[in-house]
Design a protein around this motif. Structure first.
Motif, mmCIF file in Angstrom:
data_model
loop_
_atom_site.group_PDB
_atom_site.id
_atom_site.type_symbol
_atom_site.label_atom_id
_atom_site.label_comp_id
_atom_site.label_asym_id
_atom_site.label_seq_id
_atom_site.Cartn_x
_atom_site.Cartn_y
_atom_site.Cartn_z
ATOM 1 N N ASP A 44 0.832 -1.206 0.000
ATOM 2 C CA ASP A 44 0.000 0.000 0.000
ATOM 3 C C ASP A 44 0.867 1.256 0.000
ATOM 4 O O ASP A 44 0.551 2.237 -0.678
ATOM 5 C CB ASP A 44 -0.936 0.009 1.217
ATOM 6 N N ALA A 48 1.129 4.186 -2.992
ATOM 7 C CA ALA A 48 0.890 5.607 -2.727
ATOM 8 C C ALA A 48 2.092 6.479 -3.063
ATOM 9 O O ALA A 48 1.942 7.585 -3.591
ATOM 10 C CB ALA A 48 0.502 5.804 -1.261
ATOM 11 N N LYS A 49 3.298 6.019 -2.751
ATOM 12 C CA LYS A 49 4.497 6.859 -2.894
ATOM 13 C C LYS A 49 5.255 6.650 -4.201
ATOM 14 O O LYS A 49 5.997 7.533 -4.639
ATOM 15 C CB LYS A 49 5.451 6.608 -1.717
#
Length: 181
Positions: A44, A48-49
């Motif tokens: 996750d 996201a990054k």
């Protein structure tokens, strides 16, 4: 059109009672996970990054990072020398850099960090930046405590924070004892 596809290499570090996922980009270690958390925490975070990146297990590539972390757990390393790749805002980077200056075995408060980066009124923002730290242990946010001296929030959980502080304090205490022998 520029290809933003990159590879994030990962492995699971097992050492004594420590069990964390770690990951690295081409620039260096970019993630150290929470104790005993599932792979989803890492997946996750990468989504996201590092959107569009591919997560690839590569135990051999991550071995130098594993080695330094194991030395830390064995009380043979007080400072990390590995390349680290932490991506954040300018404010987050200032906070994370300040965390790296906290001496091994010592603690500072959120207010101390806010003062250190020249933003004394930004204590809550410092707390938020610390909470967003992707590199547990290596960027030592576990060394930050509340103004009252109480242990406060930690992405890895207060149990992990306590274990890390105890490990460092025991090492410092043992080292000081050895100096007097």
């Amino acid at each position: 059109m520029k290809n933003n596809h990159s590879i994030i290499s990962w492995t699971r570090l097992h050492h004594d009672h420590w069990n964390v996922y770690i990951a690295a980009s081409e620039q260096g270690l970019c993630y150290v996970g929470s104790q005993d958390k599932p792979f989803d925490e890492l997946a996750d975070w990468v989504k996201a990054k590092y959107p569009g990146s591919e997560l690839v297990q590569d135990d051999a590539k991550l071995q130098p990072y594993v080695a330094e972390l194991q030395e830390y757990f064995q009380r043979k390393r007080a400072r990390f020398e590995m390349a680290m790749d932490y991506k954040g805002t300018a404010f987050q980077n200032a906070v994370w850099n300040a965390l790296c200056q906290i001496p091994y075995g010592e603690t500072l408060t959120y207010s101390d960090i806010a003062n250190q980066i020249g933003k004394p009124a930004a204590v809550r923002a410092v707390g938020a930046a610390i909470g967003a730290n992707p590199l547990l242990i290596t960027v030592p946010c576990h060394r930050v405590i509340g103004k009252s001296g109480a242990l406060t929030g930690y992405r890895g959980g207060l149990d992990m924070k306590t274990r890390l502080l105890d490990l460092e304090r025991e090492h410092v205490s043992l080292r000081e004892t050895m100096e007097y022998v």
